[in-house]
Design a protein around this motif. Structure first.
Motif, PDB file in Angstrom:
ATOM      1  N   GLY A  44       0.815  -1.208   0.000  1.00  0.00           N
ATOM      2  CA  GLY A  44       0.000   0.000   0.000  1.00  0.00           C
ATOM      3  C   GLY A  44       0.847   1.256   0.000  1.00  0.00           C
ATOM      4  O   GLY A  44       2.082   1.197   0.045  1.00  0.00           O
ATOM      5  N   PRO A  45       0.203   2.417  -0.062  1.00  0.00           N
ATOM      6  CA  PRO A  45       0.936   3.680  -0.125  1.00  0.00           C
ATOM      7  C   PRO A  45       1.768   3.932   1.136  1.00  0.00           C
ATOM      8  O   PRO A  45       1.401   3.525   2.238  1.00  0.00           O
ATOM      9  CB  PRO A  45      -0.181   4.733  -0.248  1.00  0.00           C
ATOM     10  CG  PRO A  45      -1.384   3.984  -0.695  1.00  0.00           C
ATOM     11  CD  PRO A  45      -1.260   2.608  -0.135  1.00  0.00           C
ATOM     12  N   ILE A  46       2.891   4.617   0.917  1.00  0.00           N
ATOM     13  CA  ILE A  46       3.778   5.008   2.018  1.00  0.00           C
ATOM     14  C   ILE A  46       3.814   6.526   2.106  1.00  0.00           C
ATOM     15  O   ILE A  46       3.853   7.221   1.088  1.00  0.00           O
ATOM     16  CB  ILE A  46       5.206   4.473   1.791  1.00  0.00           C
ATOM     17  CG1 ILE A  46       5.212   2.939   1.755  1.00  0.00           C
ATOM     18  CG2 ILE A  46       6.161   4.976   2.871  1.00  0.00           C
ATOM     19  CD1 ILE A  46       6.565   2.340   1.378  1.00  0.00           C
ATOM     20  N   LEU A  47       3.815   7.049   3.316  1.00  0.00           N
ATOM     21  CA  LEU A  47       3.991   8.479   3.552  1.00  0.00           C
ATOM     22  C   LEU A  47       5.346   8.704   4.201  1.00  0.00           C
ATOM     23  O   LEU A  47       5.659   8.083   5.223  1.00  0.00           O
ATOM     24  CB  LEU A  47       2.894   9.018   4.475  1.00  0.00           C
ATOM     25  CG  LEU A  47       2.987  10.517   4.772  1.00  0.00           C
ATOM     26  CD1 LEU A  47       2.608  11.338   3.545  1.00  0.00           C
ATOM     27  CD2 LEU A  47       2.095  10.886   5.962  1.00  0.00           C
ATOM     28  N   ASP A  48       6.154   9.577   3.599  1.00  0.00           N
ATOM     29  CA  ASP A  48       7.383  10.035   4.233  1.00  0.00           C
ATOM     30  C   ASP A  48       6.992  11.247   5.070  1.00  0.00           C
ATOM     31  O   ASP A  48       6.827  12.357   4.568  1.00  0.00           O
ATOM     32  CB  ASP A  48       8.429  10.406   3.178  1.00  0.00           C
ATOM     33  CG  ASP A  48       9.792  10.720   3.784  1.00  0.00           C
ATOM     34  OD1 ASP A  48       9.907  10.740   5.025  1.00  0.00           O
ATOM     35  OD2 ASP A  48      10.735  10.961   2.999  1.00  0.00           O
ATOM     36  N   ALA A  49       6.794  11.015   6.359  1.00  0.00           N
ATOM     37  CA  ALA A  49       6.236  12.014   7.272  1.00  0.00           C
ATOM     38  C   ALA A  49       7.349  12.880   7.847  1.00  0.00           C
ATOM     39  O   ALA A  49       8.147  12.417   8.654  1.00  0.00           O
ATOM     40  CB  ALA A  49       5.469  11.324   8.393  1.00  0.00           C
ATOM     41  N   LEU A 108       7.059   6.376   7.015  1.00  0.00           N
ATOM     42  CA  LEU A 108       8.463   6.571   7.371  1.00  0.00           C
ATOM     43  C   LEU A 108       8.574   7.882   8.137  1.00  0.00           C
ATOM     44  O   LEU A 108       8.211   8.940   7.621  1.00  0.00           O
ATOM     45  CB  LEU A 108       9.320   6.638   6.101  1.00  0.00           C
ATOM     46  CG  LEU A 108      10.810   6.927   6.305  1.00  0.00           C
ATOM     47  CD1 LEU A 108      11.491   5.795   7.080  1.00  0.00           C
ATOM     48  CD2 LEU A 108      11.511   7.153   4.959  1.00  0.00           C
ATOM     49  N   ALA A 109       9.034   7.796   9.377  1.00  0.00           N
ATOM     50  CA  ALA A 109       9.229   8.993  10.208  1.00  0.00           C
ATOM     51  C   ALA A 109      10.695   9.021  10.636  1.00  0.00           C
ATOM     52  O   ALA A 109      11.034   8.746  11.779  1.00  0.00           O
ATOM     53  CB  ALA A 109       8.296   8.975  11.413  1.00  0.00           C
ATOM     54  N   TRP A 110      11.543   9.335   9.665  1.00  0.00           N
ATOM     55  CA  TRP A 110      12.984   9.214   9.866  1.00  0.00           C
ATOM     56  C   TRP A 110      13.547  10.521  10.412  1.00  0.00           C
ATOM     57  O   TRP A 110      13.740  11.473   9.695  1.00  0.00           O
ATOM     58  CB  TRP A 110      13.663   8.834   8.551  1.00  0.00           C
ATOM     59  CG  TRP A 110      15.026   8.248   8.749  1.00  0.00           C
ATOM     60  CD1 TRP A 110      16.226   8.818   8.432  1.00  0.00           C
ATOM     61  CD2 TRP A 110      15.330   6.978   9.329  1.00  0.00           C
ATOM     62  NE1 TRP A 110      17.253   7.985   8.778  1.00  0.00           N
ATOM     63  CE2 TRP A 110      16.723   6.837   9.334  1.00  0.00           C
ATOM     64  CE3 TRP A 110      14.538   5.943   9.852  1.00  0.00           C
ATOM     65  CZ2 TRP A 110      17.355   5.699   9.839  1.00  0.00           C
ATOM     66  CZ3 TRP A 110      15.166   4.824  10.356  1.00  0.00           C
ATOM     67  CH2 TRP A 110      16.567   4.706  10.343  1.00  0.00           C
ATOM     68  N   TYR A 111      13.769  10.525  11.723  1.00  0.00           N
ATOM     69  CA  TYR A 111      14.286  11.698  12.430  1.00  0.00           C
ATOM     70  C   TYR A 111      13.377  12.920  12.278  1.00  0.00           C
ATOM     71  O   TYR A 111      13.822  14.046  12.421  1.00  0.00           O
ATOM     72  CB  TYR A 111      15.717  12.014  11.994  1.00  0.00           C
ATOM     73  CG  TYR A 111      16.714  11.086  12.629  1.00  0.00           C
ATOM     74  CD1 TYR A 111      17.340  11.403  13.823  1.00  0.00           C
ATOM     75  CD2 TYR A 111      16.989   9.848  12.063  1.00  0.00           C
ATOM     76  CE1 TYR A 111      18.221  10.529  14.430  1.00  0.00           C
ATOM     77  CE2 TYR A 111      17.859   8.948  12.655  1.00  0.00           C
ATOM     78  CZ  TYR A 111      18.482   9.304  13.842  1.00  0.00           C
ATOM     79  OH  TYR A 111      19.343   8.418  14.459  1.00  0.00           O
ATOM     80  N   SER A 112      12.092  12.681  12.009  1.00  0.00           N
ATOM     81  CA  SER A 112      11.155  13.783  11.849  1.00  0.00           C
ATOM     82  C   SER A 112      10.334  14.046  13.109  1.00  0.00           C
ATOM     83  O   SER A 112       9.573  15.012  13.159  1.00  0.00           O
ATOM     84  CB  SER A 112      10.209  13.501  10.679  1.00  0.00           C
ATOM     85  OG  SER A 112       9.530  12.271  10.861  1.00  0.00           O
ATOM     86  N   LEU A 113      10.485  13.203  14.138  1.00  0.00           N
ATOM     87  CA  LEU A 113       9.747  13.386  15.387  1.00  0.00           C
ATOM     88  C   LEU A 113      10.632  13.925  16.504  1.00  0.00           C
ATOM     89  O   LEU A 113      10.159  14.128  17.624  1.00  0.00           O
ATOM     90  CB  LEU A 113       9.132  12.048  15.836  1.00  0.00           C
ATOM     91  CG  LEU A 113       8.314  11.289  14.797  1.00  0.00           C
ATOM     92  CD1 LEU A 113       7.759  10.003  15.409  1.00  0.00           C
ATOM     93  CD2 LEU A 113       7.192  12.140  14.233  1.00  0.00           C
ATOM     94  N   ILE A 114      11.877  14.207  16.202  1.00  0.00           N
ATOM     95  CA  ILE A 114      12.852  14.525  17.254  1.00  0.00           C
ATOM     96  C   ILE A 114      12.621  15.874  17.909  1.00  0.00           C
ATOM     97  O   ILE A 114      13.104  16.119  19.023  1.00  0.00           O
ATOM     98  CB  ILE A 114      14.297  14.456  16.720  1.00  0.00           C
ATOM     99  CG1 ILE A 114      14.509  15.486  15.593  1.00  0.00           C
ATOM    100  CG2 ILE A 114      14.629  13.042  16.252  1.00  0.00           C
ATOM    101  CD1 ILE A 114      15.964  15.606  15.145  1.00  0.00           C
ATOM    102  N   HIS A 115      11.893  16.767  17.260  1.00  0.00           N
ATOM    103  CA  HIS A 115      11.663  18.097  17.825  1.00  0.00           C
ATOM    104  C   HIS A 115      10.354  18.192  18.602  1.00  0.00           C
ATOM    105  O   HIS A 115      10.049  19.251  19.164  1.00  0.00           O
ATOM    106  CB  HIS A 115      11.676  19.153  16.716  1.00  0.00           C
ATOM    107  CG  HIS A 115      12.969  19.217  15.959  1.00  0.00           C
ATOM    108  ND1 HIS A 115      14.171  19.560  16.548  1.00  0.00           N
ATOM    109  CD2 HIS A 115      13.256  18.957  14.661  1.00  0.00           C
ATOM    110  CE1 HIS A 115      15.133  19.516  15.644  1.00  0.00           C
ATOM    111  NE2 HIS A 115      14.607  19.152  14.498  1.00  0.00           N
TER     112      HIS A 115
END
Length: 201
Positions: A44-49, A108-115
């Motif tokens: 299925g679809p992937i979101l690069d968040a 994909l939440a690659w280092y995007s939640l760190i803040h």
């Protein structure tokens, strides 16, 4: 950090950030392998968040993934659209994703939640769970350390999380953790990553 604070900090430095870190070739080889392997297992679809300059979005697009990227910073999205015109990018906040419930196979939440401040991270994890179909997977990359401890990131304040704490928050948001890893490369902050599957909505 509020959205406006992150937006201001990254917006001012977007060109420099993109020059330094906007290429997959600048990323760790193990990260490239792990992200590619994870994406191949997604249906299925992937979101690069929080896609930033869009390099991971384009990387997975070139691997055949059905992927789009979102980021809060318009400067990143404008640049990504120019650099990777075959990939879909749009401006959006992870706090309120404009996507239907259960519409994605992967996030994909690659280092995007760190803040995200400790009190707000669970809210975003719940959002990610909402947009994933049952058994859809999230892959999160973050700095491993004392949970909730802030530090001066190169752009703006960020936070460490332990594997155990991130696991508990994911479980509280309705996820089942499938795998995790840590790595400490010389000259870099400790790295961690977790793959988790969304439970039934």
């Amino acid at each position: 950090m509020t959205d406006s604070e992150v937006l201001s900090a990254y917006g001012a430095r977007a060109p420099v950030y993109t020059d330094l870190l906007g290429s997959v070739e600048d990323m760790h080889e193990l990260d490239r392998r792990n992200i590619q392997r994870w994406a191949k297992g997604i249906s299925g679809p992937i979101l690069d968040a929080g896609c930033g300059p869009g390099h991971w979005t384009d990387f997975l697009h070139r691997q055949g993934a059905d992927i789009s990227g979102v980021d809060l910073v318009a400067e990143f999205i404008d640049s990504a659209r120019l650099r990777f015109p075959d990939v879909s990018f749009r401006v959006a906040s992870l706090r309120a994703l404009d996507l239907a419930d259960g519409s994605l196979g992967g996030v994909l939440a690659w280092y995007s939640l760190i803040h995200l401040p400790p009190a707000e991270l669970p809210v975003v994890l719940t959002q990610l769970h909402r947009v994933l179909k049952p058994q859809g997977q999230v892959l999160i990359g973050f700095f491993e350390g004392e949970s909730g401890k802030s530090f001066d990131h190169a752009v703006t304040r960020a936070y460490y999380w332990s594997i155990d704490s991130m696991t508990r928050m994911l479980q509280d948001a309705g996820f089942d953790v499938l795998e995790s890893e840590t790595r400490h490369d010389p000259g870099s902050r400790p790295h961690a990553a977790i793959v988790a599957a969304a439970g039934l909505h």
